[in-house]
Design an enzyme around this catalytic site. Structure first.
Site, mmCIF file in Angstrom:
data_model
loop_
_atom_site.group_PDB
_atom_site.id
_atom_site.type_symbol
_atom_site.label_atom_id
_atom_site.label_comp_id
_atom_site.label_asym_id
_atom_site.label_seq_id
_atom_site.Cartn_x
_atom_site.Cartn_y
_atom_site.Cartn_z
ATOM 1 N N ALA A 62 1.074 -1.601 -0.548
ATOM 2 C CA ALA A 62 -0.276 0.381 -0.098
ATOM 3 C C ALA A 62 1.415 1.058 0.025
ATOM 4 C CB ALA A 62 -0.817 0.106 0.955
ATOM 5 N N GLY A 108 1.033 -5.278 1.433
ATOM 6 C CA GLY A 108 -0.598 -5.077 0.041
ATOM 7 C C GLY A 108 0.146 -6.011 -0.886
ATOM 8 N N GLU A 111 -0.018 -9.344 -0.238
ATOM 9 C CA GLU A 111 -1.265 -9.802 -0.321
ATOM 10 C C GLU A 111 -2.549 -9.927 -1.052
ATOM 11 O OE1 GLU A 111 -2.165 -6.666 2.286
ATOM 12 O OE2 GLU A 111 -2.586 -7.570 4.377
ATOM 13 N N GLU A 131 4.336 -4.825 7.771
ATOM 14 C CA GLU A 131 3.836 -3.958 8.398
ATOM 15 C C GLU A 131 3.847 -4.163 10.125
ATOM 16 O OE1 GLU A 131 2.349 -6.400 6.189
ATOM 17 O OE2 GLU A 131 0.407 -5.387 5.328
HETATM 18 C C1 LIG Z 1 -2.970 -2.704 3.736
HETATM 19 C C2 LIG Z 1 -1.912 -2.856 3.589
HETATM 20 C C3 LIG Z 1 -0.900 -1.516 3.994
HETATM 21 C C4 LIG Z 1 0.608 -1.831 3.356
HETATM 22 O O1 LIG Z 1 1.271 -2.229 2.317
HETATM 23 S S1 LIG Z 1 1.905 -1.035 4.414
HETATM 24 C C5 LIG Z 1 3.469 -1.006 3.060
HETATM 25 C C6 LIG Z 1 3.784 -2.680 3.887
HETATM 26 N N1 LIG Z 1 4.938 -2.308 2.693
HETATM 27 C C7 LIG Z 1 6.549 -2.028 2.806
HETATM 28 O O2 LIG Z 1 6.554 -1.488 3.912
HETATM 29 C C8 LIG Z 1 7.424 -1.593 2.166
HETATM 30 C C9 LIG Z 1 8.246 -0.718 2.274
HETATM 31 N N2 LIG Z 1 9.363 -0.438 1.161
HETATM 32 C C10 LIG Z 1 10.728 -0.745 1.774
HETATM 33 O O3 LIG Z 1 11.168 -1.251 2.313
HETATM 34 C C11 LIG Z 1 11.383 -0.958 0.459
HETATM 35 O O4 LIG Z 1 11.538 0.521 -0.107
HETATM 36 C C12 LIG Z 1 11.915 -1.841 -0.491
HETATM 37 C C13 LIG Z 1 12.305 -3.032 0.222
HETATM 38 C C14 LIG Z 1 10.494 -2.361 -1.235
HETATM 39 C C15 LIG Z 1 13.088 -1.122 -1.393
HETATM 40 O O5 LIG Z 1 14.314 -0.502 -0.857
HETATM 41 P P1 LIG Z 1 14.961 0.034 -1.507
HETATM 42 O O6 LIG Z 1 15.454 -0.298 -2.196
HETATM 43 O O7 LIG Z 1 16.259 0.731 -0.561
HETATM 44 O O8 LIG Z 1 14.396 1.683 -2.091
HETATM 45 P P2 LIG Z 1 13.769 2.316 -1.426
HETATM 46 O O9 LIG Z 1 14.445 3.672 -1.500
HETATM 47 O O10 LIG Z 1 13.341 2.141 -0.250
HETATM 48 O O11 LIG Z 1 12.843 3.021 -2.179
HETATM 49 C C16 LIG Z 1 12.147 3.149 -3.875
HETATM 50 C C17 LIG Z 1 11.593 4.154 -3.583
HETATM 51 O O12 LIG Z 1 9.970 3.459 -2.976
HETATM 52 C C18 LIG Z 1 9.370 4.112 -3.075
HETATM 53 N N3 LIG Z 1 8.866 3.152 -1.732
HETATM 54 C C19 LIG Z 1 8.972 2.049 -1.286
HETATM 55 N N4 LIG Z 1 7.778 1.031 -0.667
HETATM 56 C C20 LIG Z 1 6.765 2.299 -0.783
HETATM 57 C C21 LIG Z 1 5.310 1.765 -0.520
HETATM 58 N N5 LIG Z 1 4.713 1.168 0.595
HETATM 59 N N6 LIG Z 1 4.365 3.772 -0.224
HETATM 60 C C22 LIG Z 1 5.306 4.282 -0.837
HETATM 61 N N7 LIG Z 1 6.577 4.257 -1.187
HETATM 62 C C23 LIG Z 1 6.496 3.425 -0.870
HETATM 63 C C24 LIG Z 1 10.050 4.793 -1.429
HETATM 64 O O13 LIG Z 1 9.873 5.823 -1.239
HETATM 65 C C25 LIG Z 1 11.628 5.218 -2.560
HETATM 66 O O14 LIG Z 1 11.016 6.800 -3.052
HETATM 67 P P3 LIG Z 1 11.683 7.568 -3.416
HETATM 68 O O15 LIG Z 1 12.503 7.068 -3.786
HETATM 69 O O16 LIG Z 1 10.727 9.412 -3.433
HETATM 70 O O17 LIG Z 1 12.736 8.452 -2.016
#
Ligand SMILES: C/C=C/C(=O)SCCNC(=O)CCNC(=O)[C@H](O)C(C)(C)COP(=O)(O)OP(=O)(O)OC[C@H]1O[C@@H](n2cnc3c(N)ncnc32)[C@H](O)[C@@H]1OP(=O)(O)O
Length: 255
Positions: A62, A108, A111, A131
């Site tokens: 998400a 998500g 999911e 999460e």
């Molecule tokens: C009901 C459902 C609830 C949910 O789904 S809650 C969300 C659960 N997901 C997460 O917690 C994952 C969060 N993301 C990460 O852990 C990491 O990211 C990754 C492992 C996917 C990738 O890591 P890396 O390769 O170091 O890249 P990076 O610089 O962290 O991310 C690249 C760009 O992608 C954006 N991004 C990543 N995940 C999300 C997300 N879930 N929502 C919004 N943006 C996201 C970052 O912020 C950044 O963006 P910018 O380059 O602008 O800083």
């Protein structure tokens, strides 16, 4: 459609989530997914679906940035309910849906992949529900679907530690069907979707209904016998049996 592209290849539809950098599942992406599946339900040419992501990831979940604009816990509940409904539509879709997961399927994103019928992964992909790292829990049915695939103990470990599985581990734990080197993943997924699309849409629909019916064993048996008889009466059932006797490939028409 801004974030989902649909390409038709024969009887298969290839859906791509295109929302860089992480293919985060914003409300709009979820709405577009619902609407694409609605269209594909009525598209008689399409018999199987492949879903994958553009760029580095399948989907990182998400949209966490969008969370900051959510005003209340109630609105957060409704965001979860909306996501759950879209994913239920996918799981109960009448045509098989394959997810091809590279890079990461987190939160998500996983999911969504778990609502698909088959998951193919790249060996080095990360699949997890992180999460709790955000002080939250999964909201798109992750607490309910993950134990179905990996068992409650492994699901508890994945939730409590936020540590993802690799693609290879996901196969070992029954969360994914096959793992491939990333450069082969899409080709292998396309091979599978085209193989499935050769089957009768009627028997595919019945197989999905039975695999996911969720009722008691005896109810499942009754429904199975009923569908077995209906398919025997269908043109596709007759065609499949004739083709076997005549030593040729069947041509199914969905009737
Ligand atoms: C009901 C459902 C609830 C949910 O789904 S809650 C969300 C659960 N997901 C997460 O917690 C994952 C969060 N993301 C990460 O852990 C990491 O990211 C990754 C492992 C996917 C990738 O890591 P890396 O390769 O170091 O890249 P990076 O610089 O962290 O991310 C690249 C760009 O992608 C954006 N991004 C990543 N995940 C999300 C997300 N879930 N929502 C919004 N943006 C996201 C970052 O912020 C950044 O963006 P910018 O380059 O602008 O800083």
């Amino acid at each position: 459609m801004e974030f989902i592209t649909v390409t038709k290849e024969g009887n298969a539809a290839i859906l791509k989530i295109e929302r860089p950098p992480a293919n985060a599942l914003s409300r709009q992406v979820m709405q577009e997914l619902a609407s694409v599946f609605e269209d594909l339900e009525h598209d008689s040419e399409i018999r199987a679906i492949l879903l994958h992501g553009e760029g580095r990831f399948f989907s990182a979940g998400a949209d966490i940035k969008e969370f900051t604009a959510v005003e209340s816990g109630e609105a957060f509940t409704s965001l979860a309910q909306n996501g759950q409904e879209v994913l239920e539509k996918i799981e109960n879709f009448s045509k098989p849906v394959i997810a091809a997961i590279h890079g990461a399927a987190l939160g998500g994103g996983l999911e969504l992949a778990m609502a698909c019928h088959i998951r193919l992964v790249s060996e080095n992909a990360k699949l997890g529900l992180p999460e709790l790292q955000l002080g939250l829990i999964p909201g798109f049915a992750g607490t309910q679907r993950l134990p179905r695939y990996v068992g409650t103990a492994k699901a508890a470990e994945m939730l409590f530690t936020s540590t993802p599985l690799t693609g290879d581990e996901a196969v070992k734990w029954g969360l994914a069907n096959h793992a491939y080197p990333e450069e082969q993943l899409l080709e292998k997924a396309k091979e599978m979707v085209h193989l499935i699309a050769q089957k009768s849409p009627l028997s595919l629909k019945a197989a999905i209904e039975l695999l996911y019916h969720g009722g008691r064993f005896e109810e499942g048996l009754k429904l199975e016998a009923k569908r077995f008889g209906e398919l025997f009466d269908s043109n596709d059932g007759k065609e499949g049996i004739s083709a076997f006797i005549e030593k040729r490939e069947p041509k199914f028409i969905g009737e």
